[in-house]
Design an enzyme around this catalytic site. Structure first.
Site, PDB file in Angstrom:
ATOM      1  N   TYR A   1     -55.111-105.634  69.428  1.00 27.15           N
ATOM      2  CA  TYR A   1     -54.410-106.241  68.304  1.00 27.15           C
ATOM      3  C   TYR A   1     -54.574-105.391  67.046  1.00 27.15           C
ATOM      4  CZ  TYR A   1     -53.176-109.745  64.746  1.00 27.15           C
ATOM      5  OH  TYR A   1     -52.620-110.411  63.685  1.00 27.15           O
ATOM      6  N   ALA A   2     -55.807-105.004  66.752  1.00 23.99           N
ATOM      7  CA  ALA A   2     -56.079-104.195  65.564  1.00 23.99           C
ATOM      8  C   ALA A   2     -55.435-102.824  65.670  1.00 23.99           C
ATOM      9  CB  ALA A   2     -57.585-104.052  65.372  1.00 23.99           C
TER      10      ALA A   2
END
Length: 256
Positions: free
Chosen positions: A155-156
């Site tokens: 996600y990051a």
């Protein structure tokens, strides 16, 4: 009032949370708001509230993970209004995984919905902005692109990729007067986090609040007003930037 008067703005993930707050803020500033989401029932309900206040609002069902859906959103908007002034890439899913156990299918899902959706929206809307030699594309990133949280690697990484894409595009199309910027929210009191507080209790709330230098969670309205600035002519010389709306979270050496 009137900072976005008669500008046509597409917002994805418009039915709830930050996306909905951006729709409301844009409408208040005079924009023609195009709300796009998979949740049509909620979108229609919220759009009607805005129309009763005198705003021009259109609603389109759009799964940003589907190329044809995004294509229809852009084509329908241009067919109705003959232009696109602002695109806000907000729709995303937030899922964490232990990278040693993450399946490739889960990885692909995040890439498709959170990253390829941004590619699709920009690819399909940019030609209309280039034709007008004017436009503002805003993508919602995250402080997770700046700091480390356990099990949020992919996600990051996607949020970081969005920032890199934005920087590249800002450099390439600055001469065409099309601006590209990102917003990185910190811990924001969205419906998702409200549910987590209910399910996980006050401990989650306290941890979320004490991450930030300001010792509180932010509001979706605070993110929305940052988007208003970036979309408006007040930010006419701002491109290639990431604006953190995090209450100072990224200034601190701690994550609790």
């Amino acid at each position: 009032m009137g900072r976005l008067e008669k500008k046509v703005a597409i917002i994805t993930g418009a039915a709830n949370g930050i996306g909905l707050a951006i729709c409301k803020a844009f409408a208040k500033e005079g924009a023609i708001v195009v709300m796009a989401d998979v949740n049509m029932e909620k979108c229609i309900m919220e759009a009607e509230k805005l129309r009763k206040k005198g705003s021009r609002v259109e609603v389109y069902k759009c799964d940003v993970g589907d190329e044809d859906n995004v294509g229809s959103l852009i084509k329908n908007t241009v067919a109705t209004f003959h232009k696109i002034d602002i695109l806000v890439n907000n729709a995303a899913i937030a899922k964490s995984y232990d990278i040693t156990k993450m399946r490739e299918g889960d990885f692909d899902e995040l890439i498709n919905i959170n990253l390829k959706s941004v590619f699709r929206g920009i690819k399909m809307s940019l030609p209309y902005m280039l034709h007008k030699k004017s436009g503002s594309i805003i993508t919602i990133s995250s402080v997770q692109a700046h700091r480390s949280w356990d099990d949020w690697t992919v996600y990051a990484g996607i949020k970081g990729a969005i920032m890199a894409m934005t920087n590249q595009l800002a450099g390439q199309y600055g001469k065409c007067n099309v601006r590209f910027n990102t917003i990185s929210p910190g811990a924001i009191m969205t419906p998702l986090n409200q549910d987590r507080i209910k399910n996980e209790g006050k401990e989650f709330l306290q941890k979320s609040e004490t991450q930030a230098a300001m010792n509180r969670m932010g509001t979706a309205q605070e993110v929305a007003m940052t988007a208003v600035f970036l979309a408006s002519d007040e930010a006419s010389f701002v491109t290639g930037e990431d604006l953190k709306v995090d209450g100072g979270l990224c200034t601190l050496p701690r994550y609790i």
